[in-house]
Design an enzyme around this catalytic site. Structure first.
Site, mmCIF file in Angstrom:
data_model
loop_
_atom_site.group_PDB
_atom_site.id
_atom_site.type_symbol
_atom_site.label_atom_id
_atom_site.label_comp_id
_atom_site.label_asym_id
_atom_site.label_seq_id
_atom_site.Cartn_x
_atom_site.Cartn_y
_atom_site.Cartn_z
ATOM 1 N N ILE A 93 -1.956 1.089 -4.275
ATOM 2 C CA ILE A 93 -1.654 2.453 -3.821
ATOM 3 C C ILE A 93 -1.061 3.246 -4.979
ATOM 4 O O ILE A 93 -1.363 4.425 -5.169
ATOM 5 C CB ILE A 93 -0.705 2.417 -2.600
ATOM 6 C CG1 ILE A 93 -1.425 1.825 -1.382
ATOM 7 C CG2 ILE A 93 -0.183 3.817 -2.272
ATOM 8 C CD1 ILE A 93 -0.568 1.691 -0.128
ATOM 9 N N ALA A 128 7.225 0.779 -5.273
ATOM 10 C CA ALA A 128 7.176 -0.649 -5.640
ATOM 11 C C ALA A 128 7.447 -1.514 -4.411
ATOM 12 O O ALA A 128 8.401 -1.260 -3.663
ATOM 13 C CB ALA A 128 8.211 -0.945 -6.723
ATOM 14 N N GLY A 129 6.627 -2.502 -4.216
ATOM 15 C CA GLY A 129 6.838 -3.373 -3.060
ATOM 16 C C GLY A 129 6.113 -4.687 -3.225
ATOM 17 O O GLY A 129 5.103 -4.771 -3.934
ATOM 18 N N ASP A 141 5.210 -13.340 2.891
ATOM 19 C CA ASP A 141 5.084 -13.535 4.327
ATOM 20 C C ASP A 141 5.342 -14.979 4.731
ATOM 21 O O ASP A 141 5.045 -15.926 3.989
ATOM 22 C CB ASP A 141 3.664 -13.159 4.787
ATOM 23 C CG ASP A 141 3.354 -11.675 4.644
ATOM 24 O OD1 ASP A 141 4.269 -10.903 4.319
ATOM 25 O OD2 ASP A 141 2.189 -11.297 4.880
ATOM 26 N N GLN A 175 5.781 -7.069 12.459
ATOM 27 C CA GLN A 175 4.545 -7.822 12.228
ATOM 28 C C GLN A 175 4.860 -9.307 12.199
ATOM 29 O O GLN A 175 5.785 -9.722 11.487
ATOM 30 C CB GLN A 175 3.896 -7.395 10.904
ATOM 31 C CG GLN A 175 2.749 -8.270 10.429
ATOM 32 C CD GLN A 175 1.577 -8.315 11.412
ATOM 33 O OE1 GLN A 175 1.223 -7.321 12.048
ATOM 34 N NE2 GLN A 175 0.975 -9.492 11.562
ATOM 35 N N TYR A 223 9.837 -8.187 5.294
ATOM 36 C CA TYR A 223 9.149 -6.949 4.891
ATOM 37 C C TYR A 223 9.401 -5.826 5.907
ATOM 38 O O TYR A 223 9.689 -4.689 5.536
ATOM 39 C CB TYR A 223 7.657 -7.257 4.775
ATOM 40 C CG TYR A 223 6.775 -6.167 4.229
ATOM 41 C CD1 TYR A 223 6.611 -5.996 2.859
ATOM 42 C CD2 TYR A 223 6.051 -5.338 5.087
ATOM 43 C CE1 TYR A 223 5.759 -5.014 2.352
ATOM 44 C CE2 TYR A 223 5.202 -4.362 4.598
ATOM 45 C CZ TYR A 223 5.058 -4.200 3.231
ATOM 46 O OH TYR A 223 4.204 -3.238 2.739
#
Ligand code: CAA
Length: 248
Positions: free
Chosen positions: A18, A91-92, A96, A149, A155
């Site tokens: 992105i 920034a990420g 998971d 999620q 997250y």
């Protein structure tokens, strides 16, 4: 175009999926764009590709999870460019895993890079924006900060936290011409989403009413709109771009 010409824009993690589209879009609109990076060789190669596509983007090394790194970056950009007008906290990372298996490392890394970073970076530039009486802070959150999620307690907590930050800072800066907003992308066709196991990813795509993943350019267009003059009355908002996967 839309008052962006000559503005200085900093995109954290601008070399990612992105982020690259955001850098390209803001450069196209006439901004002086700077992206943070972590891996020098990869960043140089990225910069050359951007230049070949006609986008001039400067690079600065910064671990956004480190306040000291961010302070050094702030001092440098404030001296060199006279501050940052448009800050995109983009920034990420993901790490998971179901909560029962989640390690402190997975939790801390995601909170540090995705949320603590927003404090670390924004803190360096907010005084400059308030002093000029103009600024834009745009936080790239996530659909999963809105709906949660499976496999993403870390997250989702960080992304929901980003929007809490947005709403509070927006109230503190509104009178001084500085808007603060969140964008919550849904599942976008980037390496991060392509890393999800194919069967799980296909189940997710089946839940998106428009029937496809989003495009990075669709998020970048929204960033450019929020950064411009036409969006001066929008602050403290969380704008969803998720193909209808989550509403409300
Ligand atoms: N809801 C309910 N149950 C689910 C489930 C769901 N969505 N998904 C899996 N389960 C169940 C399985 O059926 C299985 O059940 P059984 O044990 O009864 O067979 C169990 O949960 C699996 O549990 P495990 O702990 O063994 O999980 P796993 O290791 O197989 O996989 C995971 C866990 C890696 C988190 C996997 O579920 C996954 O990849 N999920 C998707 C996470 C996701 O969407 N990440 C987004 C990344 S992109 C991004 O974050 C960008 C953005 O902003 C959108």
């Amino acid at each position: 175009m839309n008052g962006l010409d000559g503005k200085v824009a900093l995109v954290t993690g601008g070399t990612g999926g992105i982020g690259s589209a955001i850098c390209a879009r803001l450069a196209q609109a006439g901004c002086k764009v700077v992206s943070t990076y972590m891996d020098e060789a990869q960043a140089n190669e990225w910069q050359a590709r951007m230049a070949a596509a006609g986008h001039d983007v400067a690079l600065i090394r910064c671990d956004v999870s480190s306040f000291d790194d961010c302070k050094a970056m702030g001092d440098k950009l404030n001296a060199e460019f006279g501050g940052v007008d448009i800050l995109i906290n983009n920034a990420g990372i993901t790490k998971d895993g179901t909560f029962r298996k989640m390690t402190p490392e997975q939790w801390n890394a995601v909170l540090d890079v995705n949320l603590v970073s927003v404090f670390n970076v924004t803190r360096q530039f907010i005084d400059g924006m308030l002093g000029k009486g103009w600024g834009r802070v745009i936080n790239i959150s996530s659909i999963n900060g809105q709906k949660g999620q499976f496999g993403q307690t870390n997250y989702s907590a960080a992304k929901a936290g980003m929007h809490g930050f947005t709403m509070s800072l927006a109230q503190e800066t509104a009178r001084k011409g500085v808007t603060v907003n969140s964008i919550s992308p849904g599942y976008i066709g980037t390496d991060m989403v392509m890393a999800i196991a194919e069967d799980v990813r296909n189940q997710i795509i089946a839940q998106i009413p428009v029937g496809r993943l989003g495009k990075p350019e669709e998020i970048a267009a929204l960033v450019a709109f929020l950064a411009g003059e036409d969006a001066a009355f929008i602050t403290g908002a969380n704008i969803a771009a998720n193909g209808g996967q989550h509403m409300g």
